[in-house]
Design an enzyme around this catalytic site. Structure first.
Site, PDB file in Angstrom:
ATOM      1  N   ASP A  24       0.786  -1.247   0.000  1.00 54.37           N
ATOM      2  CA  ASP A  24       0.000   0.000   0.000  1.00 54.37           C
ATOM      3  C   ASP A  24       0.817   1.296   0.000  1.00 54.37           C
ATOM      4  OD1 ASP A  24      -1.926  -1.921   0.234  1.00 54.37           O
ATOM      5  OD2 ASP A  24      -2.737  -1.246   2.129  1.00 54.37           O
ATOM      6  N   LYS A 129      -6.839  -4.783  -3.119  1.00 56.19           N
ATOM      7  CA  LYS A 129      -7.482  -5.464  -1.996  1.00 56.19           C
ATOM      8  C   LYS A 129      -8.488  -4.532  -1.334  1.00 56.19           C
ATOM      9  CE  LYS A 129      -3.699  -4.342   1.223  1.00 56.19           C
ATOM     10  NZ  LYS A 129      -4.410  -3.512   2.175  1.00 56.19           N
ATOM     11  N   LYS A 132      -7.780  -4.776   4.889  1.00 57.85           N
ATOM     12  CA  LYS A 132      -6.454  -4.441   5.413  1.00 57.85           C
ATOM     13  C   LYS A 132      -5.473  -5.565   5.088  1.00 57.85           C
ATOM     14  CE  LYS A 132      -8.264  -0.701   6.997  1.00 57.85           C
ATOM     15  NZ  LYS A 132      -8.177   0.464   6.079  1.00 57.85           N
ATOM     16  N   VAL A 157       3.235   0.204   4.200  1.00 61.19           N
ATOM     17  CA  VAL A 157       2.482   0.941   5.224  1.00 61.19           C
ATOM     18  C   VAL A 157       1.067   0.397   5.352  1.00 61.19           C
ATOM     19  CG1 VAL A 157       3.786   3.046   4.821  1.00 61.19           C
ATOM     20  CG2 VAL A 157       1.694   2.684   3.525  1.00 61.19           C
ATOM     21  N   CYS A 162      -2.300  -2.568   7.742  1.00 59.15           N
ATOM     22  CA  CYS A 162      -2.243  -3.482   6.590  1.00 59.15           C
ATOM     23  C   CYS A 162      -1.005  -4.380   6.603  1.00 59.15           C
ATOM     24  CB  CYS A 162      -2.340  -2.699   5.298  1.00 59.15           C
ATOM     25  SG  CYS A 162      -3.972  -1.977   5.111  1.00 59.15           S
TER      26      CYS A 162
HETATM   27  C1  C5J Z   1      -3.114   0.578   5.523  1.00 59.23           C
HETATM   28  C2  C5J Z   1      -4.894   1.839   6.586  1.00 59.23           C
HETATM   29  N1  C5J Z   1      -2.574   0.398   4.345  1.00 59.23           N
HETATM   30  N2  C5J Z   1      -4.135   2.214   7.606  1.00 59.23           N
HETATM   31  N3  C5J Z   1      -4.380   1.110   5.561  1.00 59.23           N
HETATM   32  O1  C5J Z   1      -2.493   0.337   6.529  1.00 59.23           O
HETATM   33  O2  C5J Z   1      -6.048   2.145   6.540  1.00 59.23           O
END
Ligand code: C5J
Length: 228
Positions: A24, A129, A132, A157, A162
């Site tokens: 992500d 996706k 998470k 991240v 995630c």
């Molecule tokens: C991820 C989120 N990628 N924090 N998403 O961690 O919403």
């Protein structure tokens, strides 16, 4: 045997079966006007890891090892977004609302793309996706099996959301996972630290952690060994 110096103990690199997973690294989380900032987060923590992730990406590309990028996002009609997720958060913008980079967390919108510094190239896999975890309602497990991946070097991240969810899902599927300490970030540095500790506690209950320098050093020895 080639080892990466890691915690809680050395991580053994396989002759075959190594892959890089980048979670992500999207404009929605790292840039102003995205989902992360809409939730009131300080996005500067996330930007700090970009050069380190780039370095790992470059090395995996050079070694011609499989690379998997994930994107958190939803279909434009939000049919894959549970109402619970849609309603959650008290940000100024919600999922699907129009922001300065297009609709928040919607697939195909400019803000939902991976940041240009880490743009996937041909032959790399991109998995979108809705959740998470990267295994929930995706074909990631099938893809990893088809590519013969048993060992995942994980970056991205956010560490405790995630990244941690995905690492736990991968661990439950029998993958040997190593999270790169300085190639993952959270909006909350304390949460990142706790996650690293949770992962490697109890003899590596979820897997390993190591710095990017340790991973790169291990990969350099691995390459020499394979060439011998
Ligand atoms: C991820 C989120 N990628 N924090 N998403 O961690 O919403």
């Amino acid at each position: 045997m080639v080892l990466i110096s890691a915690q809680p103990y050395d991580y053994e690199l396989p002759v075959k079966g190594l892959g890089l997973l980048i979670i992500d690294m999207q404009r929605d989380f790292l840039e102003p006007g995205g989902f992360g900032e809409a939730l009131g987060n300080d996005i500067s923590y996330l930007r700090q890891i970009v050069p380190t992730v780039q370095q790992l990406l470059k090395t995996f590309r050079r070694l011609q090892l499989p690379i998997f990028h994930t994107i958190e996002g939803h279909a434009p009609d939000l049919s894959d977004c549970p109402n619970s997720k849609l309603q959650r958060g008290k940000g100024n913008l919600k999922i699907g609302d129009r922001g300065s980079m297009g609709r928040i967390l919607v697939l195909g919108e400019p803000g939902n793309a991976i940041i240009p510094e880490l743009s996937p190239i041909a032959r790399e896999f991109v998995i979108s996706k809705p959740g998470k975890g990267a295994f929930c309602r995706t074909h990631l497990e099938k893809l990893l099996n088809e590519q013969g991946v048993s060992h995942l070097i994980i970056t991205g991240v956010t560490t405790e959301v995630c990244v941690q969810t995905t690492m736990r899902e991968a661990n439950d599927r029998g993958m040997e996972c190593l999270l790169v300490e300085d190639a993952t970030a959270s909006y909350f540095p304390d949460f990142k630290q706790s996650t690293l500790e949770m992962i490697r506690a109890q003899g590596g209950i979820i897997g390993w952690t190591a710095t990017a320098a340790e991973v790169l050093e291990g990969l350099a020895s691995w390459q020499v060994k394979l060439a011998a």
